[in-house]
Design a protein around this motif. Structure first.
Motif, PDB file in Angstrom:
ATOM      1  N   LYS A 124     -39.001  23.967  81.992  1.00 52.73           N
ATOM      2  CA  LYS A 124     -38.353  23.716  80.714  1.00 52.73           C
ATOM      3  C   LYS A 124     -38.204  22.228  80.450  1.00 52.73           C
ATOM      4  CE  LYS A 124     -35.718  28.033  80.503  1.00 52.73           C
ATOM      5  NZ  LYS A 124     -34.344  28.636  80.503  1.00 52.73           N
ATOM      6  N   ARG A 125     -38.080  21.463  81.524  1.00 57.91           N
ATOM      7  CA  ARG A 125     -37.936  20.013  81.389  1.00 57.91           C
ATOM      8  C   ARG A 125     -39.290  19.301  81.409  1.00 57.91           C
ATOM      9  NH1 ARG A 125     -33.513  22.111  83.675  1.00 57.91           N
ATOM     10  NH2 ARG A 125     -31.473  21.135  83.380  1.00 57.91           N
ATOM     11  N   GLY A 126     -40.377  20.068  81.391  1.00 58.20           N
ATOM     12  CA  GLY A 126     -41.709  19.464  81.358  1.00 58.20           C
ATOM     13  C   GLY A 126     -42.169  18.938  82.699  1.00 58.20           C
ATOM     14  N   ILE A 127     -41.700  19.511  83.769  1.00 56.61           N
ATOM     15  CA  ILE A 127     -42.061  19.044  85.119  1.00 56.61           C
ATOM     16  C   ILE A 127     -42.789  20.171  85.847  1.00 56.61           C
ATOM     17  CG2 ILE A 127     -41.177  18.154  87.310  1.00 56.61           C
ATOM     18  CD1 ILE A 127     -38.696  17.202  85.738  1.00 56.61           C
ATOM     19  N   ASP A 128     -43.921  19.813  86.424  1.00 55.50           N
ATOM     20  CA  ASP A 128     -44.682  20.794  87.202  1.00 55.50           C
ATOM     21  C   ASP A 128     -44.186  20.752  88.643  1.00 55.50           C
ATOM     22  OD1 ASP A 128     -46.455  22.414  88.493  1.00 55.50           O
ATOM     23  OD2 ASP A 128     -48.266  21.448  87.693  1.00 55.50           O
ATOM     24  N   PRO A 129     -43.651  21.859  89.184  1.00 56.38           N
ATOM     25  CA  PRO A 129     -43.126  21.837  90.562  1.00 56.38           C
ATOM     26  C   PRO A 129     -44.188  21.553  91.624  1.00 56.38           C
ATOM     27  CG  PRO A 129     -42.361  23.748  89.344  1.00 56.38           C
ATOM     28  CD  PRO A 129     -43.440  23.129  88.525  1.00 56.38           C
ATOM     29  N   SER A 130     -45.476  21.673  91.259  1.00 51.44           N
ATOM     30  CA  SER A 130     -46.528  21.484  92.266  1.00 51.44           C
ATOM     31  C   SER A 130     -46.940  20.031  92.427  1.00 51.44           C
ATOM     32  CB  SER A 130     -47.766  22.328  91.887  1.00 51.44           C
ATOM     33  OG  SER A 130     -48.308  21.878  90.659  1.00 51.44           O
ATOM     34  N   LEU A 131     -46.462  19.140  91.561  1.00 54.17           N
ATOM     35  CA  LEU A 131     -46.849  17.737  91.652  1.00 54.17           C
ATOM     36  C   LEU A 131     -46.306  17.125  92.927  1.00 54.17           C
ATOM     37  CD1 LEU A 131     -46.297  16.652  87.944  1.00 54.17           C
ATOM     38  CD2 LEU A 131     -48.432  17.313  89.067  1.00 54.17           C
ATOM     39  N   ALA A 172     -36.826  16.534  92.185  1.00 49.95           N
ATOM     40  CA  ALA A 172     -35.571  16.660  92.931  1.00 49.95           C
ATOM     41  C   ALA A 172     -34.360  16.526  92.001  1.00 49.95           C
ATOM     42  CB  ALA A 172     -35.522  15.598  94.036  1.00 49.95           C
ATOM     43  N   GLU A 173     -34.433  15.591  91.060  1.00 51.04           N
ATOM     44  CA  GLU A 173     -33.325  15.417  90.112  1.00 51.04           C
ATOM     45  C   GLU A 173     -33.181  16.642  89.223  1.00 51.04           C
ATOM     46  OE1 GLU A 173     -30.096  13.900  88.210  1.00 51.04           O
ATOM     47  OE2 GLU A 173     -31.097  13.162  90.028  1.00 51.04           O
ATOM     48  N   ALA A 174     -34.311  17.166  88.783  1.00 54.68           N
ATOM     49  CA  ALA A 174     -34.261  18.368  87.963  1.00 54.68           C
ATOM     50  C   ALA A 174     -33.698  19.541  88.745  1.00 54.68           C
ATOM     51  CB  ALA A 174     -35.660  18.703  87.443  1.00 54.68           C
ATOM     52  N   ALA A 175     -34.081  19.619  90.014  1.00 53.96           N
ATOM     53  CA  ALA A 175     -33.558  20.704  90.851  1.00 53.96           C
ATOM     54  C   ALA A 175     -32.050  20.562  91.054  1.00 53.96           C
ATOM     55  CB  ALA A 175     -34.269  20.702  92.207  1.00 53.96           C
ATOM     56  N   LYS A 176     -31.590  19.296  91.172  1.00 57.78           N
ATOM     57  CA  LYS A 176     -30.148  19.060  91.335  1.00 57.78           C
ATOM     58  C   LYS A 176     -29.388  19.505  90.098  1.00 57.78           C
ATOM     59  CE  LYS A 176     -26.872  15.324  92.306  1.00 57.78           C
ATOM     60  NZ  LYS A 176     -26.737  13.865  92.565  1.00 57.78           N
ATOM     61  N   THR A 217     -46.708  13.445  93.898  1.00 56.62           N
ATOM     62  CA  THR A 217     -46.490  12.002  93.982  1.00 56.62           C
ATOM     63  C   THR A 217     -45.001  11.720  94.173  1.00 56.62           C
ATOM     64  OG1 THR A 217     -46.151  11.706  91.629  1.00 56.62           O
ATOM     65  CG2 THR A 217     -48.440  11.652  92.429  1.00 56.62           C
ATOM     66  N   PRO A 218     -44.666  10.561  94.776  1.00 53.30           N
ATOM     67  CA  PRO A 218     -43.239  10.234  94.966  1.00 53.30           C
ATOM     68  C   PRO A 218     -42.449  10.266  93.667  1.00 53.30           C
ATOM     69  CG  PRO A 218     -44.619   8.741  96.230  1.00 53.30           C
ATOM     70  CD  PRO A 218     -45.562   9.559  95.383  1.00 53.30           C
ATOM     71  N   GLU A 219     -43.024   9.726  92.599  1.00 57.16           N
ATOM     72  CA  GLU A 219     -42.331   9.731  91.323  1.00 57.16           C
ATOM     73  C   GLU A 219     -42.116  11.153  90.829  1.00 57.16           C
ATOM     74  OE1 GLU A 219     -45.032   8.071  91.960  1.00 57.16           O
ATOM     75  OE2 GLU A 219     -44.406   5.965  91.962  1.00 57.16           O
TER      76      GLU A 219
END
Length: 498
Positions: free
Chosen positions: A198-205, A215-219, A207-209
């Motif tokens: 929903k936040r536009g983040i692919d969990p499979s990525l 991690a922030e989205a998961a928090k 890279t450190p960024e």
């Protein structure tokens, strides 16, 4: 400065006499008979109490009138000690329900003023005394006509993903039937993945960024509310009733060096005060309650002196030299300025204050309302943390209203006094007024004579009367000389002995 108050009542409802030392919470239980009933004998008792500034207050108080006292301990404690120790009364009911009385205790704070607000010291003390008496009245009206309503609510909401999402998470994790822990883990992982998407983040990525963002989205996703409990409770206490006949049987005051203090009032309502109130309202045909003859009010007030009257507020009942039960009112005020005009205005304001106290004794409609509310909310998050918040509020309103009432017969102050409070920078002006049934009758008769004379209507006056020979008209008389200036003093003519 701050005021604190503590009143006492004695009241009579048809056959019931009550004494109330008002407190914010009324109490009532059976207690032993007092050593004397309120408004009883005429014998005096003497006590002393240290006052601020090294002044000693000596009190010479007839037992049926109470009195006043400046105390170095908390005024409310002093009032309770007076009720339970000196008078051998108890908070609550004293004696038989038909012939006994009820005792309560109440107090009010002396509001603290600023260092530059010395002129309001007198007003803050008066306010505390009146507020203490008002709290006493509130306790009494709640005893007579309390109305209570309550409302309590509890709501619990628990949030979980829909069943279709749970099934999808299970299939994604393992084809085997998972255990409870695995099921919860699957649900949590599924929820986190959904939140990331929903936040536009692919969990499979990887890279450190990308991992930091994930991690922030998961928090944030872990802080989703999973359960919430809301609780609220509201209590409304209201009362309204007609009250009359309350006398300030005894007042107590204490002031600390920090300018904070308290005033307590022992208010009394008894059959005797009820009889006097009815007589002053003209309901007994001009017949006043009788008692044992005592000193004239002016002489009694003089015997108390400024040291006691400075701490005396409200009204009291006394018997005069004819044995008639009369109402005595106390007023005081301090000048706002240092001028003679301001001092004179203070005397007049004290007089008005005393009138007001007498009017309140004769009857008021007292209404009170208290609302106590509290609420809380407990949120439980997906990461097993929780957050608790609570709020509470309390509001109080007490009013005492008295409409215009004719009160003839109040003589000019039988006694006036002046005294500087130990913690004030100016002298307080005070007065003692008296209202009696006999003086009401006399005032009414005198009013009839004045009205019959009709001088205010104007008219021909004495122009139709025969004029003595040789008398000239006023316009022919010599005109007065112009003033020559300078200072002067003198006395007017003395009237004929009454």
């Amino acid at each position: 400065m701050q005021f604190h108050r503590q009143p006492l009542f004695v009241m009579s409802l048809s056959t019931l006499s009550l004494v109330i030392t008002a407190t914010l919470v009324a109490q009532s239980h059976a207690i032993a008979m007092p050593l004397q009933a309120p408004g009883g004998a005429d014998k005096a008792q003497v006590s002393t109490a240290p006052a601020a500034g090294g002044v000693t207050v000596q009190i010479d108080i007839p037992k049926d009138a109470g009195g006043a006292e400046y105390v170095t301990v908390d005024a409310e404690k002093a009032a309770r000690n007076y009720v339970q120790g000196t008078k051998n009364w108890k908070v609550g009911r004293n004696g038989d329900p038909k012939t006994g009385f009820i005792v309560q205790v109440a107090s009010a704070p002396i509001v603290k003023g600023s260092n530059t607000d010395a002129s309001s010291f007198d007003q803050r003390r008066r306010q505390a005394a009146k507020e203490a008496m008002l709290q006493a009245k509130k306790a009494l009206v709640q005893y007579l006509a309390a109305e209570v309503s309550t409302e309590m609510k509890l709501k619990y909401v628990e949030g979980t993903p829909p069943l279709s999402d749970i099934a999808a998470a299970q299939a994604k994790q393992s084809p085997a039937e998972p255990g409870a822990i695995a099921k919860l883990s699957a649900i949590m992982n599924f929820e986190i993945d959904e939140q990331l998407k929903k936040r536009g983040i692919d969990p499979s990525l990887k890279t450190p960024e990308q991992q930091a963002k994930a991690a922030e989205a998961a928090k944030q996703a872990a802080k989703e509310v999973m359960g919430q409990t809301d609780f609220s409770d509201a209590i409304n206490l209201a009362a309204e009733h007609e009250l009359s006949g309350l006398q300030a049987f005894r007042t107590f005051e204490n002031m600390g060096s920090n300018g904070e203090g308290k005033i307590a009032v022992v208010a009394v309502y008894s059959r005797k005060s009820s009889d006097l109130q009815r007589a002053l309202l003209g309901q007994t045909g001009g017949v006043a309650p009788k008692g044992t003859p005592s000193d004239p009010v002016s002489k009694w007030a003089e015997s108390q002196g400024p040291d006691v009257l400075l701490y005396t507020h409200g009204v009291q009942m006394r018997t005069d030299e004819h044995g008639e039960l009369v109402l005595v009112a106390f007023g005081q005020s301090s000048p706002l300025l240092s001028s003679a005009r301001s001092a004179d205005a203070a005397k007049k304001k004290a007089n008005v204050q005393a009138y007001g106290e007498m009017r309140r004794f004769l009857g008021e409609l007292v209404a009170s309302a208290e609302i106590d509310r509290e609420a809380s909310s407990l949120k439980e998050y997906a990461d097993q943390t929780s957050e608790f918040k609570s709020e509470s509020s309390y509001s109080e309103m007490v009013s005492a209203r008295a409409k215009k009432l004719e009160m003839p017969g109040v003589l000019p102050a039988p006694y006036t006094w002046a005294k500087q409070h130990p913690q004030s920078d100016r002298e307080t002006q005070g007065c003692v007024l008296m209202l009696s049934v006999s003086e009401m009758v006399n005032a009414n008769e005198l009013r009839k004579l004045f009205k019959a004379a009709g001088g205010a209507a104007g008219g021909a006056g004495g122009s139709n009367l025969s004029r003595p020979a040789g008398e000239s008209n006023a316009k022919d008389k010599p005109q007065p000389k112009q003033p020559s200036g300078g200072s002067s003093s003198g006395q007017g003519a003395e009237g004929v002995e009454p």
